[in-house]
Structure formats: C-alpha cells, structure tokens
Write a protein that holds these residues in place. Structure first.
Motif, PDB file in Angstrom:
ATOM      1  N   GLN A  78       0.825  -1.200   0.000  1.00 23.93           N
ATOM      2  CA  GLN A  78       0.000   0.000   0.000  1.00 23.93           C
ATOM      3  C   GLN A  78       0.868   1.262   0.000  1.00 23.93           C
ATOM      4  O   GLN A  78       0.614   2.219  -0.736  1.00 23.93           O
ATOM      5  CB  GLN A  78      -0.925  -0.008   1.211  1.00 23.93           C
ATOM      6  CG  GLN A  78      -1.871   1.193   1.276  1.00 23.93           C
ATOM      7  CD  GLN A  78      -2.803   1.117   2.469  1.00 23.93           C
ATOM      8  OE1 GLN A  78      -2.773   0.147   3.217  1.00 23.93           O
ATOM      9  NE2 GLN A  78      -3.635   2.141   2.631  1.00 23.93           N
ATOM     10  N   LEU A  79       1.933   1.238   0.813  1.00 24.22           N
ATOM     11  CA  LEU A  79       2.815   2.392   0.873  1.00 24.22           C
ATOM     12  C   LEU A  79       3.598   2.548  -0.428  1.00 24.22           C
ATOM     13  O   LEU A  79       3.793   3.670  -0.928  1.00 24.22           O
ATOM     14  CB  LEU A  79       3.782   2.262   2.061  1.00 24.22           C
ATOM     15  CG  LEU A  79       4.722   3.446   2.290  1.00 24.22           C
ATOM     16  CD1 LEU A  79       3.924   4.722   2.569  1.00 24.22           C
ATOM     17  CD2 LEU A  79       5.677   3.155   3.452  1.00 24.22           C
ATOM     18  N   GLY A  80       4.041   1.403  -1.009  1.00 21.70           N
ATOM     19  CA  GLY A  80       4.765   1.484  -2.272  1.00 21.70           C
ATOM     20  C   GLY A  80       3.907   2.024  -3.398  1.00 21.70           C
ATOM     21  O   GLY A  80       4.370   2.826  -4.226  1.00 21.70           O
ATOM     22  N   LYS A  81       2.661   1.617  -3.423  1.00 18.62           N
ATOM     23  CA  LYS A  81       1.752   2.121  -4.443  1.00 18.62           C
ATOM     24  C   LYS A  81       1.517   3.615  -4.264  1.00 18.62           C
ATOM     25  O   LYS A  81       1.436   4.370  -5.246  1.00 18.62           O
ATOM     26  CB  LYS A  81       0.430   1.349  -4.362  1.00 18.62           C
ATOM     27  CG  LYS A  81      -0.586   1.745  -5.427  1.00 18.62           C
ATOM     28  CD  LYS A  81      -1.842   0.886  -5.301  1.00 18.62           C
ATOM     29  CE  LYS A  81      -2.850   1.264  -6.376  1.00 18.62           C
ATOM     30  NZ  LYS A  81      -4.096   0.451  -6.262  1.00 18.62           N
ATOM     31  N   GLN A  82       1.422   4.048  -2.984  1.00 18.77           N
ATOM     32  CA  GLN A  82       1.180   5.459  -2.695  1.00 18.77           C
ATOM     33  C   GLN A  82       2.379   6.323  -3.069  1.00 18.77           C
ATOM     34  O   GLN A  82       2.224   7.444  -3.574  1.00 18.77           O
ATOM     35  CB  GLN A  82       0.864   5.620  -1.203  1.00 18.77           C
ATOM     36  CG  GLN A  82       0.646   7.071  -0.763  1.00 18.77           C
ATOM     37  CD  GLN A  82       0.402   7.167   0.725  1.00 18.77           C
ATOM     38  OE1 GLN A  82       0.135   6.166   1.378  1.00 18.77           O
ATOM     39  NE2 GLN A  82       0.483   8.376   1.252  1.00 18.77           N
ATOM     40  N   LEU A  83       3.607   5.778  -2.885  1.00 19.78           N
ATOM     41  CA  LEU A  83       4.818   6.565  -3.131  1.00 19.78           C
ATOM     42  C   LEU A  83       5.454   6.290  -4.475  1.00 19.78           C
ATOM     43  O   LEU A  83       6.468   6.911  -4.826  1.00 19.78           O
ATOM     44  CB  LEU A  83       5.847   6.288  -2.015  1.00 19.78           C
ATOM     45  CG  LEU A  83       5.408   6.605  -0.585  1.00 19.78           C
ATOM     46  CD1 LEU A  83       6.506   6.218   0.395  1.00 19.78           C
ATOM     47  CD2 LEU A  83       5.051   8.078  -0.445  1.00 19.78           C
ATOM     48  N   GLY A  84       4.907   5.328  -5.220  1.00 21.49           N
ATOM     49  CA  GLY A  84       5.495   4.991  -6.511  1.00 21.49           C
ATOM     50  C   GLY A  84       6.762   4.173  -6.373  1.00 21.49           C
ATOM     51  O   GLY A  84       7.679   4.300  -7.212  1.00 21.49           O
ATOM     52  N   LEU A  85       6.838   3.335  -5.353  1.00 22.70           N
ATOM     53  CA  LEU A  85       8.011   2.503  -5.114  1.00 22.70           C
ATOM     54  C   LEU A  85       7.627   1.044  -5.154  1.00 22.70           C
ATOM     55  O   LEU A  85       6.466   0.674  -4.921  1.00 22.70           O
ATOM     56  CB  LEU A  85       8.623   2.824  -3.739  1.00 22.70           C
ATOM     57  CG  LEU A  85       9.186   4.231  -3.532  1.00 22.70           C
ATOM     58  CD1 LEU A  85       9.626   4.411  -2.078  1.00 22.70           C
ATOM     59  CD2 LEU A  85      10.369   4.476  -4.469  1.00 22.70           C
ATOM     60  N   ASP A  86       8.628   0.243  -5.446  1.00 24.03           N
ATOM     61  CA  ASP A  86       8.418  -1.197  -5.404  1.00 24.03           C
ATOM     62  C   ASP A  86       8.315  -1.636  -3.944  1.00 24.03           C
ATOM     63  O   ASP A  86       9.016  -1.101  -3.079  1.00 24.03           O
ATOM     64  CB  ASP A  86       9.588  -1.911  -6.082  1.00 24.03           C
ATOM     65  CG  ASP A  86       9.314  -3.393  -6.233  1.00 24.03           C
ATOM     66  OD1 ASP A  86       9.695  -4.139  -5.285  1.00 24.03           O
ATOM     67  OD2 ASP A  86       8.741  -3.803  -7.240  1.00 24.03           O
ATOM     68  N   PRO A  87       7.439  -2.591  -3.601  1.00 23.26           N
ATOM     69  CA  PRO A  87       7.336  -3.051  -2.202  1.00 23.26           C
ATOM     70  C   PRO A  87       8.671  -3.505  -1.626  1.00 23.26           C
ATOM     71  O   PRO A  87       8.933  -3.327  -0.432  1.00 23.26           O
ATOM     72  CB  PRO A  87       6.326  -4.184  -2.277  1.00 23.26           C
ATOM     73  CG  PRO A  87       5.484  -3.875  -3.471  1.00 23.26           C
ATOM     74  CD  PRO A  87       6.421  -3.225  -4.463  1.00 23.26           C
ATOM     75  N   ARG A  88       9.546  -4.070  -2.501  1.00 21.33           N
ATOM     76  CA  ARG A  88      10.850  -4.514  -2.003  1.00 21.33           C
ATOM     77  C   ARG A  88      11.740  -3.334  -1.645  1.00 21.33           C
ATOM     78  O   ARG A  88      12.569  -3.398  -0.729  1.00 21.33           O
ATOM     79  CB  ARG A  88      11.523  -5.393  -3.051  1.00 21.33           C
ATOM     80  CG  ARG A  88      10.755  -6.696  -3.272  1.00 21.33           C
ATOM     81  CD  ARG A  88      11.295  -7.513  -4.432  1.00 21.33           C
ATOM     82  NE  ARG A  88      12.624  -8.017  -4.149  1.00 21.33           N
ATOM     83  CZ  ARG A  88      13.680  -7.768  -4.920  1.00 21.33           C
ATOM     84  NH1 ARG A  88      13.541  -6.985  -5.980  1.00 21.33           N
ATOM     85  NH2 ARG A  88      14.851  -8.284  -4.634  1.00 21.33           N
ATOM     86  N   GLN A  89      11.585  -2.225  -2.349  1.00 18.16           N
ATOM     87  CA  GLN A  89      12.324  -1.024  -1.986  1.00 18.16           C
ATOM     88  C   GLN A  89      11.876  -0.500  -0.618  1.00 18.16           C
ATOM     89  O   GLN A  89      12.696  -0.074   0.199  1.00 18.16           O
ATOM     90  CB  GLN A  89      12.114   0.058  -3.050  1.00 18.16           C
ATOM     91  CG  GLN A  89      12.782  -0.245  -4.383  1.00 18.16           C
ATOM     92  CD  GLN A  89      12.500   0.828  -5.402  1.00 18.16           C
ATOM     93  OE1 GLN A  89      11.340   1.229  -5.570  1.00 18.16           O
ATOM     94  NE2 GLN A  89      13.534   1.288  -6.071  1.00 18.16           N
ATOM     95  N   VAL A  90      10.556  -0.536  -0.379  1.00 16.72           N
ATOM     96  CA  VAL A  90      10.036  -0.128   0.924  1.00 16.72           C
ATOM     97  C   VAL A  90      10.564  -1.053   2.023  1.00 16.72           C
ATOM     98  O   VAL A  90      10.967  -0.623   3.116  1.00 16.72           O
ATOM     99  CB  VAL A  90       8.499  -0.120   0.907  1.00 16.72           C
ATOM    100  CG1 VAL A  90       7.947   0.202   2.296  1.00 16.72           C
ATOM    101  CG2 VAL A  90       7.974   0.858  -0.125  1.00 16.72           C
ATOM    102  N   LYS A  91      10.593  -2.346   1.714  1.00 16.45           N
ATOM    103  CA  LYS A  91      11.061  -3.331   2.691  1.00 16.45           C
ATOM    104  C   LYS A  91      12.507  -3.067   3.090  1.00 16.45           C
ATOM    105  O   LYS A  91      12.858  -3.047   4.283  1.00 16.45           O
ATOM    106  CB  LYS A  91      10.905  -4.733   2.104  1.00 16.45           C
ATOM    107  CG  LYS A  91      11.477  -5.837   2.977  1.00 16.45           C
ATOM    108  CD  LYS A  91      11.335  -7.180   2.294  1.00 16.45           C
ATOM    109  CE  LYS A  91      11.972  -8.284   3.123  1.00 16.45           C
ATOM    110  NZ  LYS A  91      11.853  -9.601   2.460  1.00 16.45           N
TER     111      LYS A  91
END
Length: 755
Positions: A131-144
């Motif tokens: 959800q955060l990656g979609k909101q910020l335009g990032l891949d979920p793995r980058q958020v992780k």
C-alpha cells in the motif's frame, strides 16, 4: 541485622556484570566498524528467493540489520540509496557478467511518509508495504529494504550510546579498583607482621567530612562579615586555630571583635561570671536544689535561681522557650589531666559521647591557654545533640568553652552561649542556648575523679513524638544524668581496654592482649557507626513508610564511595521506635542473651547460637563484647555483638563479620579497615518512673512506678555493591519486613503483643 546482600568488597571488580556488558559493547562496536563499507548503501541482490540470497525473507531481514559507525540519518546512502543489480548467465561464456549498478535516491516526500509509518509500525507487513509502495510509486521490495536499514541505523545509534555509558562506568570501576589496590599494599600489622591495609582510607573520609564542615562554617562567617560591613568579603583576618604565636592571637582577637562586637576583656568577663555561677550551682544545696525522695533526682528551684544570680526574665524577648536544669555527681575511673584533655579536644569529646553528640566543631580558638593542660583556654564551639531515634529533633548550640584550674586538685570546664554572638548568627540555627553549664572535676586517689555535672539549657519548644515527650520535657534526654552515665561508661571501657591483668573470666576465647584490644577497638567503631546512622542529624534524610501492620518505620539511604570501614555501595537504614510494657532491664537481658537470640533473629532461622569469645568492658556484666556463631542449614555465620548498659540507656549492637578477617583480628591484627555494617537496639526508660501516677497516704509500693521501655530497632543492609546504583523499592520493602518480623518476634517472646 546488618546483612551484606552483595559480594564482599575484596572481590575483583573485573568480574562485575557491568564490565562484562562494557566489553561486549566494545566488541560489538568493533564488528560494526568492520562492516561499515558493506552497510553504507542499501543493496538489493536479485530476488529474495534466489540461491545467492540463501534462506527465506525472514532470515534475509535479520542479516541485513548491520549499520555503519559513520552513517548519518536522512542523508546517508544506506538510507536513501537502493542498489539494484541482477545476475545474467551466458551459457556460451564461462565468465559471469554483472549489470551495471543502479542507484535510486528517495525523495524528501517519500522519506517523510516512510518515517511517519515507521513511528507507528517499525515492522510493516506485506500488505502495508504494498500500500505504501503504491502510494509513493516505489516497489514493495524497496520499501522493505528501507525499513530494514532504518531499523539497523536506529539500533546502532542506541548501541553506541549504551557503549559510551558502559565505557564511562568501566573507567570509574578501574579507578576505584586501582585506588583500592594501592591502599591494600601499604602497611604490615605491628603485632603479627602480616600484610594489612592502612588507615589512610578512613582518615581521608574523616578529613573530607571535616573539610566540608569547615567550608560551611567559613561561608557562614564570610556572610556575617559582609552583613556587618566591618570587613569587605575576603579581607577578614585569619583565625588562630593552628598555632599560638602573638601575631595569630592578635588576628583572632580582631576577628572576634568584628563578629561579636566584643573585646577580649568583655569575653573574659562573661566566662568568669559563668565560672562563678557554675561553682555555686555545683556546690549549693537547698533551697536552690530540691531533692525528690521518690526518684533521688535534684530539681532546680527557679525562683531561688533568679534571686541568687539576678537573672532577667527573657520570656518576652525569647518566646516559646523552655528551661531545663539538672545536676549529677559521680566518681569515674580516669586521671584528671586525661579527662581535661578530652573536653578541650573536640574530636576526643565527640568520641567520648557518640550517643549524644552527632556533630561537633571548634569554630575558633580565642585563647590557647597554658600548656600542657590548656589552663585558661577559651574556644568557640558548635555541637549538634541527638537522641538515638529519628523521632526526636536534634539540638544545635553555639557556646564558648572555658577551662580553668581552681586548685591543685580541682579543675572546672564551663560552657556558656554569648548573646552577641547569636545575634549575628542565622536565627534558624539557634535552637538551643547554654546557660552556664559544665563540670567541676576533683582529683581523687588511685586514678579516680569526682565529677559534678551541671546542665542548664534554654531551648525552643519543638514538636516531639508523644512517646518521647516525657523523657525530653523532664530533662532526662539531654540532662546531666545522661551525660554522666555516658562518661562513666566510657571511662570503664577505657580502663578495661588498657588493662594488662584481665582475669580469665573477663576474657574468654581470646589468647592475647593484642587480640583483646583489637576486638574492643573494632566494637567501639561499630558503636560509633551505629549511633551516627540512626539519629535525626542533618546528615540523614528520613522518609516515613506506612505499613498495613501499623509500624512507624523511617528509612534513609546513603552511598559509601571510599570508606573501607563499611561495605562499598548503596546502604539502606530503616528505624522504628515503639513502646513496650516491659522494664528496660528485662528487655536488655533478653536481647543480649545468645541463648535466646533465635527467638527474635530471623537470620538464625531458629538454629543454635554459640559464643566463641566474651570480653568484659565494664563492671556491670551486661557491658561486654561477644563473638557469636550462627548455624543454619549447614551454613555458619559470625556476628560481633557489643552490649552496654547504664543508668539511663542500654544498647545491643551487632554486625555480621567476615570469618577470615575476624580470625585475624582475634590474633591481634589491625581492625581499622574491616568492613562492618551494624544494626541493633536502643532501650530507654519511658520516663514515667520520674513522676508518681497517684498520691496516696498508703506506704505500699505500686508496680506502676516502674514504667515501660522505649525500644528503637534499626537495621542496615547493603542493597547494591555499586555506589552508582539506584535504590529500589524491593530493597526498602525487604528491610521494612525485617524490622516488622523482628518486632513481632520480640513482642511474642515477651508476651506483650497488645502493648
């Protein structure tokens, strides 16, 4: 009982838990530094499930939490950059080609949003990351990976702070250990030649306390000089305490002229008048003094006193003041020159009356007097007087002491407060004034002296606990009877200490005179430490603890940093005073009897108690020092006990001792650096025997005249061997429970549960 709940002070500091944590932190820092280069950027290697990564995502997250020592929040590549690279294999080529590293720097908005979520949830689940990656335009793995590295960075910062604190504590422990090792290897015992510690540690502690007291007095005097305006700050003349040459005597005289507004001739006039009044008060009979037949005490007829000495009524200028006057005469076993010296030396005077004097100091010497006995000596002194309970406030008094030889066999010591001096001292300090008081000392044959003591005080009325109100208001607490009883007891103790022909029945269990003296010296230090710990002196801050059982318990704590005479660390003292419907003699005999110790001592667990040594230190058989062994569940513990009794007060003081160290003391080794933590009991008559409960024409004796006892029970325990540790509620509750259980056992054994 003073139970040492920590490791003995001789244990090596390098085995402490604090040091282990410190070393662990240092090695952890070293590992973090070696990994600095690898952790300076966020690395993303292929897929989480690839063979190169090895293991699942959970293990991957654990291995990624390594932070650089030089990382900087919000600006480091480990937080802002993401390295992405994939591995491609060429079947036709033997070498592997890696794609060029790709860097990605998060924007300020992205970092702000991720930090906001981090505060709420440092470990977001997969759904939150998507959800955060979609909101910020990032891949979920980058958020992780950003969350992984941010946790690592915070953890490393906390570890560095902890390591810094542990390093500081380590340095303190090293310095303390070094000082202890240097002190340990300095001297040998003169009796047996064995290596022992010196007295430097205790002397330094005493010197430090005296320096602090001296600094306070100097600050007060400097303030007085500034207020008077005769001398500018820092320009006042120096005192003549150190030597007796003419120049320094002149400086001292000018000093007193400036502070009190009195010339030396006026001071001499005051002390000479006080001396004449003391001689009359010490020798006059009726109608000035009236003897009470029932108690044998003498009471001052104040109307006759006012007529005799032309005393002005000061009730208007000094409201709420009470007058206490008493006289006592006894023969003590001490030579006259030594007794005079004890009165003129403030340290010896304080050591002679440890139960009454909590603090004392010679503020200045007005006249040194003629050597060697200081005939004509005049000193300005300060004293804080106490009772052995926190429930009775202390009395602070400033006075001038004058020593004079009246004849070849008679000397007089007179104390008197000077009005001019007190007008220039903070009024809050002047809670008690001495009218002409002191003693007439007459030399008798064979080393005896007849002492007539007169105590005449004018004190502010203060709130006193109801249990002690009768004792204090009747003048027994701070009167001549109390002073003389303590003087007689101390003189007997000194005689038995110096004796070389002690009967065998008065010295069992100790083979040598050196061993006897060493044990008696250790017991005397234990008594002084006990008296110093349980009074209402300004040294202590007492806090009242309420318990469901109803006991009134007061608790204070202190930290011993470098005194080798008691265990190093945090010490808690708990005191409780109660009234018991039993006579003081019966209560004293019960508490000092080793055969009945198991009835009240919790630490004995009902086990047998045996006496190893018994040393008499007075004519009364109750004045003795004993070494007892307590056996419980296969364990053995030695206890040093000092019991003393006189006409006014009785005490039973004890402390557990190190068996090996005590064996050395028995052989005659120096005991000055043996660590002890005393606990014990103080027993007073409740004062009711001083006044009849009824008046009747019958001649039969009433049992109600005997009165009861005021028992003060005190326990000291070492709660932590580290002086930097903080006091815990568990420690306070432990010592409070110890007092409650001991008091309950005493009441049960003496059948006074309802008292």
């Amino acid at each position: 009982m003073g139970v040492d709940m920590s490791n003995p002070p001789t244990k090596d500091f390098f085995a402490s838990p604090a040091l282990s944590l410190s070393l662990a932190g240092i090695f952890r820092d070293a590992g973090a530094t070696q990994a600095a280069a690898a952790a300076s950027v966020e690395v993303e290697e292929g897929d989480e499930g690839s063979g190169r990564g090895g293991g699942g995502s959970g293990k991957r997250e654990e291995t990624m939490e390594i932070s650089s020592e030089n990382s900087v929040p919000a600006r480091s590549r480990s937080e802002d950059d993401l390295l992405e690279h994939d591995d491609d294999e060429d079947d036709g080529d033997k070498t592997k080609k890696k794609k060029r590293k790709k860097y990605h720097r998060h924007t300020t908005d992205q970092i702000r949003e991720m930090e906001a979520l981090f505060k709420e949830s440092p470990h977001p689940d997969e759904k939150q990351r998507k959800q955060l990656g979609k909101q910020l335009g990032l891949d979920p793995r980058q958020v992780k990976f950003w969350f992984q590295n941010h946790r690592t960075q915070i953890k490393a910062t906390q570890e560095r702070q902890e390591n810094s604190l542990l390093k500081q504590e380590l340095e303190k422990l090293r310095e303390e250990n070094k000082a202890m090792r240097e002190t340990k290897n300095k001297a040998c015992c003169p009796n047996c030649g064995m290596a022992t510690t010196s007295k430097d540690g205790s002397m330094k502690t005493e010197e430090q306390q005296l320096r602090i007291e001296n600094a306070k007095l100097k600050a007060e005097l400097e303030k007085l000089r500034t207020t008077i305006g005769k001398y500018p700050p820092g320009a006042a003349p120096t005192s003549s305490c150190s030597t007796g040459n003419d120049q320094e005597n002149r400086s001292s005289l000018v000093f007193y002229t400036g502070i009190f507004g009195l010339e030396k001739s006026r001071i001499m006039e005051v002390v000479n008048q006080a001396m004449e009044e003391l001689k009359k008060m010490a020798t006059a009979g009726e109608p000035l003094w009236i003897r009470i037949v029932e108690t044998g005490r003498e009471i001052l007829n104040y109307d006759e006193y006012v007529k005799e000495f032309s005393v002005e009524n000061s009730s208007n200028s000094r409201p709420r003041r009470s007058i206490e006057a008493s006289r006592e005469t006894r023969v003590v076993f001490v030579d006259l020159p030594r007794l005079v010296q004890n009165f003129m030396d403030v340290n010896q005077w304080k050591e002679m009356f440890p139960c009454i004097i909590s603090k004392a100091a010679t503020v200045d010497v007005i006249c040194h007097g003629e050597a060697p006995n200081k005939n004509g000596g005049i000193q300005l002194m300060f004293a804080e007087l106490q009772m052995l309970t926190p429930l009775v406030p202390t009395r602070e008094v400033y006075f001038v002491r004058y020593c004079k030889q009246l004849s070849a066999e008679q000397w007089a010591i007179v104390d008197v407060s000077i009005d001019k001096a007190e007008e220039n001292i903070d009024a809050s300090l002047v809670k008690c004034r001495k009218r002409p008081s002191g003693c007439i000392i007459e030399d008798k044959s064979n080393g005896h002296c007849k002492v007539t003591w007169v105590e005449h005080l004018e004190c502010q009325r203060s709130t006193v606990h109801t249990m002690y109100r009768t004792v204090v208001s009747s003048g027994l607490a701070f009167g001549a009877r109390h002073w003389m009883a303590k003087l007689q007891l101390q003189c007997e103790r000194l005689v038995f200490f110096m004796a070389t022909n002690v009967p065998t029945k008065d010295s069992t269990g100790v083979a040598t005179l050196a061993g006897r003296k060493s044990i008696l010296k250790l017991a005397q230090r234990m008594i002084w430490s006990f008296c110093h710990a349980i009074g209402a002196s300004s040294y202590h801050t007492w806090n009242k603890v309420s318990r469901k059982t109803g006991e009134d318990i007061r608790v204070s704590s202190r930290k011993n940093l470098n005194d080798p005479g008691e265990p190093l660390g945090v010490i808690v003292c708990a005191v409780s005073s109660v009234w018991l419907p039993v006579s003081p003699n019966l209560l004293f005999d019960f508490l000092r009897d080793e055969a009945r110790r198991s009835e009240w001592d919790i630490m004995s667990n009902g086990g047998p108690v045996q006496s190893i040594a018994n040393l008499a230190k007075g004519k009364d058989r109750g004045n003795a020092v004993t070494i007892q062994t307590l056996k419980s569940k296969g364990n053995s513990m030695w206890v040093l006990q000092d019991s003393c009794t006189n006409a006014f007060e009785s005490m039973v003081v004890f402390a557990p001792v190190d068996i090996t160290g005590m064996q050395s003391v028995i052989r005659g080794c120096d005991s000055s650096n043996m660590a002890i933590l005393p606990s014990g009991f103080s027993i007073l008559p409740d004062g009711l025997e001083s006044r009849p409960l009824l008046i009747t024409s019958r001649h039969e004796k009433s049992n109600d005249m005997e009165g009861g006892s005021l028992l003060t029970i005190a326990f000291q325990i070492l709660t932590n061997s580290s002086p930097t540790a903080k006091l815990t509620m568990e420690s306070v509750e432990s010592v409070n429970t110890l007092i409650s259980c001991t008091l309950r056992n005493i009441k049960t054994s003496l059948q006074c549960e309802d008292g």
